[in-house]
Write a protein that holds these residues in place. Structure first.
Motif, mmCIF file in Angstrom:
data_model
loop_
_atom_site.group_PDB
_atom_site.id
_atom_site.type_symbol
_atom_site.label_atom_id
_atom_site.label_comp_id
_atom_site.label_asym_id
_atom_site.label_seq_id
_atom_site.Cartn_x
_atom_site.Cartn_y
_atom_site.Cartn_z
ATOM 1 N N SER A 1 134.655 6.800 52.491
ATOM 2 C CA SER A 1 135.316 5.563 52.889
ATOM 3 C C SER A 1 135.067 4.481 51.833
ATOM 4 O O SER A 1 134.390 4.710 50.828
ATOM 5 C CB SER A 1 134.795 5.105 54.245
ATOM 6 O OG SER A 1 133.426 4.791 54.149
ATOM 7 N N GLN A 2 135.610 3.307 52.093
ATOM 8 C CA GLN A 2 135.485 2.186 51.158
ATOM 9 C C GLN A 2 134.022 1.849 50.864
ATOM 10 O O GLN A 2 133.679 1.510 49.738
ATOM 11 C CB GLN A 2 136.200 0.948 51.744
ATOM 12 C CG GLN A 2 136.166 -0.272 50.862
ATOM 13 C CD GLN A 2 137.040 -0.123 49.637
ATOM 14 O OE1 GLN A 2 138.056 0.549 49.667
ATOM 15 N NE2 GLN A 2 136.652 -0.749 48.550
ATOM 16 N N ASP A 3 133.146 1.968 51.868
ATOM 17 C CA ASP A 3 131.726 1.649 51.678
ATOM 18 C C ASP A 3 130.912 2.858 51.225
ATOM 19 O O ASP A 3 129.693 2.871 51.341
ATOM 20 C CB ASP A 3 131.145 1.041 52.949
ATOM 21 C CG ASP A 3 131.348 1.916 54.175
ATOM 22 O OD1 ASP A 3 132.014 2.971 54.064
ATOM 23 O OD2 ASP A 3 130.845 1.548 55.241
ATOM 24 N N LYS A 4 131.585 3.890 50.689
ATOM 25 C CA LYS A 4 130.977 5.089 50.102
ATOM 26 C C LYS A 4 130.235 5.971 51.100
ATOM 27 O O LYS A 4 129.386 6.774 50.734
ATOM 28 C CB LYS A 4 130.070 4.730 48.932
ATOM 29 C CG LYS A 4 130.803 4.037 47.829
ATOM 30 C CD LYS A 4 130.000 3.996 46.577
ATOM 31 C CE LYS A 4 130.703 3.108 45.632
ATOM 32 N NZ LYS A 4 131.193 3.394 44.490
ATOM 33 N N VAL A 5 130.573 5.825 52.360
ATOM 34 C CA VAL A 5 130.010 6.683 53.398
ATOM 35 C C VAL A 5 130.880 7.937 53.488
ATOM 36 O O VAL A 5 132.101 7.864 53.430
ATOM 37 C CB VAL A 5 129.984 5.942 54.752
ATOM 38 C CG1 VAL A 5 129.575 6.879 55.880
ATOM 39 C CG2 VAL A 5 129.052 4.753 54.681
ATOM 40 N N VAL A 6 130.230 9.098 53.624
ATOM 41 C CA VAL A 6 130.967 10.346 53.788
ATOM 42 C C VAL A 6 131.571 10.354 55.187
ATOM 43 O O VAL A 6 130.855 10.288 56.181
ATOM 44 C CB VAL A 6 130.047 11.566 53.572
ATOM 45 C CG1 VAL A 6 130.786 12.851 53.883
ATOM 46 C CG2 VAL A 6 129.508 11.581 52.150
ATOM 47 N N VAL A 7 132.907 10.416 55.250
ATOM 48 C CA VAL A 7 133.597 10.375 56.541
ATOM 49 C C VAL A 7 134.218 11.720 56.893
ATOM 50 O O VAL A 7 134.806 11.871 57.963
ATOM 51 C CB VAL A 7 134.667 9.256 56.563
ATOM 52 C CG1 VAL A 7 133.998 7.900 56.491
ATOM 53 C CG2 VAL A 7 135.673 9.430 55.441
ATOM 54 N N VAL B 1 139.012 6.705 51.242
ATOM 55 C CA VAL B 1 139.660 6.131 50.060
ATOM 56 C C VAL B 1 139.576 7.053 48.860
ATOM 57 O O VAL B 1 140.225 6.823 47.855
ATOM 58 C CB VAL B 1 139.081 4.744 49.696
ATOM 59 C CG1 VAL B 1 139.359 3.745 50.801
ATOM 60 C CG2 VAL B 1 137.586 4.822 49.409
ATOM 61 N N THR B 2 138.754 8.104 48.954
ATOM 62 C CA THR B 2 138.621 9.032 47.840
ATOM 63 C C THR B 2 138.141 10.394 48.327
ATOM 64 O O THR B 2 137.612 10.512 49.443
ATOM 65 C CB THR B 2 137.648 8.487 46.761
ATOM 66 O OG1 THR B 2 137.728 9.313 45.603
ATOM 67 C CG2 THR B 2 136.225 8.456 47.248
ATOM 68 N N ALA B 3 138.337 11.395 47.488
ATOM 69 C CA ALA B 3 137.826 12.736 47.753
ATOM 70 C C ALA B 3 136.963 13.136 46.566
ATOM 71 O O ALA B 3 137.305 12.894 45.414
ATOM 72 C CB ALA B 3 138.977 13.721 47.933
ATOM 73 N N VAL B 4 135.820 13.749 46.869
ATOM 74 C CA VAL B 4 134.827 14.087 45.847
ATOM 75 C C VAL B 4 134.467 15.572 45.962
ATOM 76 O O VAL B 4 134.220 16.062 47.058
ATOM 77 C CB VAL B 4 133.561 13.235 46.026
ATOM 78 C CG1 VAL B 4 132.516 13.581 44.987
ATOM 79 C CG2 VAL B 4 133.889 11.758 45.979
ATOM 80 N N LEU B 5 134.420 16.257 44.828
ATOM 81 C CA LEU B 5 133.949 17.636 44.793
ATOM 82 C C LEU B 5 132.434 17.621 44.699
ATOM 83 O O LEU B 5 131.863 17.024 43.783
ATOM 84 C CB LEU B 5 134.538 18.364 43.579
ATOM 85 C CG LEU B 5 134.032 19.774 43.328
ATOM 86 C CD1 LEU B 5 134.422 20.706 44.461
ATOM 87 C CD2 LEU B 5 134.562 20.295 42.003
ATOM 88 N N ASP B 6 131.771 18.274 45.654
ATOM 89 C CA ASP B 6 130.313 18.331 45.647
ATOM 90 C C ASP B 6 129.820 19.515 44.841
ATOM 91 O O ASP B 6 128.984 19.362 43.948
ATOM 92 C CB ASP B 6 129.792 18.415 47.075
ATOM 93 C CG ASP B 6 128.272 18.495 47.146
ATOM 94 O OD1 ASP B 6 127.623 17.663 46.493
ATOM 95 O OD2 ASP B 6 127.767 19.405 47.819
ATOM 96 N N SER B 7 130.348 20.718 45.129
ATOM 97 C CA SER B 7 129.880 21.905 44.411
ATOM 98 C C SER B 7 130.870 23.031 44.585
ATOM 99 O O SER B 7 131.665 23.052 45.514
ATOM 100 C CB SER B 7 128.509 22.343 44.942
ATOM 101 O OG SER B 7 128.625 22.751 46.288
ATOM 102 N N CYS B 8 130.821 23.973 43.648
ATOM 103 C CA CYS B 8 131.563 25.233 43.727
ATOM 104 C C CYS B 8 130.592 26.329 43.318
ATOM 105 O O CYS B 8 130.137 26.369 42.174
ATOM 106 C CB CYS B 8 132.774 25.238 42.788
ATOM 107 S SG CYS B 8 134.263 24.622 43.538
ATOM 108 N N GLU B 9 130.282 27.222 44.258
ATOM 109 C CA GLU B 9 129.314 28.274 44.021
ATOM 110 C C GLU B 9 129.952 29.633 44.249
ATOM 111 O O GLU B 9 130.800 29.776 45.131
ATOM 112 C CB GLU B 9 128.108 28.100 44.950
ATOM 113 C CG GLU B 9 127.383 26.791 44.787
ATOM 114 C CD GLU B 9 126.729 26.626 43.433
ATOM 115 O OE1 GLU B 9 126.308 27.648 42.846
ATOM 116 O OE2 GLU B 9 126.632 25.485 42.962
ATOM 117 N N PRO B 10 129.526 30.662 43.518
ATOM 118 C CA PRO B 10 130.022 32.018 43.774
ATOM 119 C C PRO B 10 129.650 32.467 45.188
ATOM 120 O O PRO B 10 128.567 32.145 45.674
ATOM 121 C CB PRO B 10 129.334 32.875 42.726
ATOM 122 C CG PRO B 10 128.910 31.923 41.662
ATOM 123 C CD PRO B 10 128.655 30.624 42.340
#
Length: 126
Positions: free
Chosen positions: A83-89, A116-125
Motif C-alpha cells: 500500500s501507499q504506506d509500504k505495508v504488505v496488503v 500501489v505497487t507489486a514487489v517480487l520477493d524471491s524465486c526459488e527452484p
C-alpha cells in the motif's frame, strides 16, 4: 627541527623480501579455488523481475513477471502487493513451470486494501 635520525639512529625493520610474493601467491590460490568451485556447482542460474503491474481495483493487483533461466527448472516465486504506506496488503506464490526459454507469467494478488505497487520477493527452484 634537528636531525634526530643522525643523533639517535633509526631503528626501522626492513620488510622481508619473501612477504609480498607470499601474499600474492595466497591471493592467487584463493582466486583460482573460488573460480573452480563456482564453475563446478550444479545450481542452475535463474533471474526474475517484475516487468509490470496493474492495480485493478481496491482488492486486486496483477503482476507480470519475467523469468530468465539457464536450465529448464520449475520455480516458485513469491510476490507482494504494498500500500501507499509500504505495508504488505497481499501476497501470492506463483508457480512457474520448467521451460527451455525465457517466459513471462501473470499472477493476480488479492489484497486487503488498495495497493500501489507489486514487489517480487524471491524465486526459488521447486
Amino acid at each position: 627541527m634537528t636531525d634526530l635520525d643522525a643523533r639517535y639512529g633509526r631503528h626501522r625493520r626492513p620488510t622481508p623480501k619473501w612477504l609480498w610474493p607470499l601474499v600474492a601467491t595466497i591471493g592467487i590460490t584463493i582466486g583460482v579455488a573460488w573460480a573452480a568451485w563456482a564453475s563446478w556447482t550444479d545450481v542452475p542460474v535463474h533471474q526474475a523481475r517484475v516487468h509490470s503491474y496493474e492495480v485493478v481495483d481496491e482488492r486486486t493487483t496483477k503482476v507480470d513477471l519475467e523469468i530468465f533461466r539457464d536450465e529448464p527448472v520449475a520455480l516458485s516465486c513469491r510476490v507482494f502487493a504494498q500500500s501507499q504506506d509500504k505495508v504488505v496488503v497481499g501476497e501470492k506464490t506463483i508457480e512457474v513451470p520448467a521451460s527451455d526459454r525465457d517466459v513471462r507469467v501473470v499472477g493476480e494478488i488479492r489484497t486487503e486494501r488498495r495497493a500501489v505497487t507489486a514487489v517480487l520477493d524471491s524465486c526459488e527452484p521447486v
